[in-house]
Design an enzyme around this catalytic site. Structure first.
Site, PDB file in Angstrom:
ATOM      1  N   MET A 358     -33.834 -11.216  47.388  1.00 38.94           N
ATOM      2  CA  MET A 358     -34.450 -11.090  46.056  1.00 38.94           C
ATOM      3  C   MET A 358     -33.638 -11.763  44.957  1.00 38.94           C
ATOM      4  SD  MET A 358     -36.922  -9.312  47.090  1.00 38.94           S
ATOM      5  CE  MET A 358     -36.851  -9.120  48.855  1.00 38.94           C
ATOM      6  N   CYS A 359     -32.891 -12.819  45.281  1.00 37.03           N
ATOM      7  CA  CYS A 359     -32.069 -13.496  44.265  1.00 37.03           C
ATOM      8  C   CYS A 359     -31.124 -12.519  43.574  1.00 37.03           C
ATOM      9  CB  CYS A 359     -32.927 -14.204  43.214  1.00 37.03           C
ATOM     10  SG  CYS A 359     -33.877 -15.543  43.887  1.00 37.03           S
TER      11      CYS A 359
END
Ligand code: PMP
Length: 410
Positions: A358-359
């Site tokens: 998810m970055c």
């Protein structure tokens, strides 16, 4: 009438079928679907105009400029800001880079951030200064004592994330900002990419210096981010890009910059998408905030409840329903990579959910120990979709079976 039934029809992508079956879009934290009014605004610009802005004196260019600027005003009003404090960027990432680079900090400048920062908040500050990250607890809540301790180092900048894109936790930013103001004279930068789609923010009441978000996460087209900046601070910010559109005068010896916000908007922008963003703000503002809030609570309850009752699933983030958006991340105990589960949920059941880090890799590694599955709802989702999602996930997990114990040999 409930929110979901009154608005689903406005989103043509929800009518999409794959192999003859309906789909369920639950990846809204990545980007949301677009209502007809936004799609129409974009199409209408291309069908009836198509000219560039701020350059020509001809009729089409003036019309396009007016529509573009009208969107800026709508966005500014939505935030309680003035139009000249609203810089239109490509996305949140560019907005945060603009602040981090534009403040022109000494490379040794002390910056306080948070462990749950998205890479788009963490990396620009790590490049710009000496970044210290506030710890979080096992549920992803900020360690307030550690935050206070870091503030005692008198940071030049404090970069906060309003809502985590991993845990869905909405941090008490008003309290945090009050603490920052009483302890330091730091510039306060807020990443509101995951909060503003779910709640109104008034930048004056919140007392932020800079606030960044992306229109595509709140029903707008891709290609438009927003940086709100207090006029006084924007005036001292160095533009990220120089070139056409950001200068009033150029001769062989130099140039004269345009005033804010135009000085930060070199080159031809995403004109159609900005016009569509105005339609997105109009759409959101026409909704009943109370009904939206209640609907989001129901979705969040279904998301958290399903996570707590599904075997082989661990909820990453708090189980409480207060101060969270309709988003959960799940760590799966399963014998295949999480990305394969996401693909099977999509291809066999029609559920579009996210997998990976998810970055926010440092946070996900710290809280979950590896890749996660993220399920994120928005105003057009229904509780029944969440129930259906967990039925599909449970069926899949029971077919695949749990991960082999560490050290197990065939
Ligand atoms: N911050 C947060 C909290 C986000 O969730 C995201 C998008 N996942 C971003 C920043 C970056 O947004 P964009 O990709 O639009 O630049």
């Amino acid at each position: 009438m409930s929110v979901q039934h009154s608005h689903r029809d406005d989103f043509p992508a929800l009518r999409r079928k794959i192999d003859g079956e309906g789909i369920s879009y639950l990846d809204n934290a990545a980007t949301t679907l677009k209502p007809d009014s936004v799609i129409r605004a974009v199409t209408e610009y291309y069908e009836t105009n198509g000219a560039n802005i701020h350059r020509g004196k001809h009729r089409l260019s003036e019309e396009a400029s007016d529509s573009y600027e009208a969107s800026r005003v709508l966005i500014a009003n939505h935030l309680g800001a003035s139009a000249n404090e609203v810089v239109l960027t490509r996305n949140t990432t560019e907005a945060l880079n603009l602040v981090a680079q534009g403040l022109d900090l000494d490379p040794d400048a002390y910056v306080v951030g948070c462990m749950d920062a998205h890479h788009s908040q963490m990396l620009p500050w790590r490049r710009a200064g000496r970044l210290a990250l506030t710890r979080v607890d096992a549920d992803g809540r900020l360690d307030r004592e550690h935050f206070r301790e870091l503030l005692r180092g008198r940071p030049k900048v404090v970069a906060l994330t309003h809502c985590s894109n991993v845990t869905g936790v909405v941090h008490p930013v008003a309290e945090l900002i009050a603490e920052i103001r009483s302890a330091t004279d730091a510039v306060v930068v807020l990443d509101a990419a995951q909060s503003l789609p779910h709640q109104r923010i008034n930048v004056r009441e919140l007392d932020v210096d800079f606030l960044a978000f992306s229109m595509h996460k709140m029903l707008g087209p891709t290609g438009v981010g927003v940086l709100f900046g207090r006029s006084r601070l924007l005036a001292g910010l160095r533009p990220l890009a120089v070139g056409g559109g950001m200068v009033d005068w150029v001769d062989l010896d130099g140039s004269v910059d345009r005033r804010t916000p135009y000085v930060f908007e070199a080159g031809t922008p995403a004109i159609a998408s900005v016009i569509g963003s105005g339609a997105a703000v109009r759409y959101l503002e026409a909704l009943d905030p109370g009904a939206l809030h209640r609907h989001e609570r129901d979705l969040a309850a279904a998301l958290v409840g399903g996570a707590l009752t599904s075997p082989g699933v661990r909820l990453v983030g708090p189980a409480e329903l207060t101060d969270r958006i309709g988003l959960v991340s799940l760590r799966l105990d399963v014998g295949v990579p999480t990305g394969d589960v996401a693909r099977m949920l999509s291809d066999s059941y029609g559920y579009m959910v996210r997998s990976g880090h998810m970055c926010s890799q440092p946070l996900v590694t710290g809280l979950a120990g590896g890749e996660i599955l993220r399920v994120s709802a928005y105003l057009y989702n229904e509780v029944a979709e969440i129930t259906g999602f967990y039925e599909a996930l449970n069926e899949l997990l029971s077919c695949i079976g749990p991960a082999a114990p560490v050290g197990a040999r065939r």
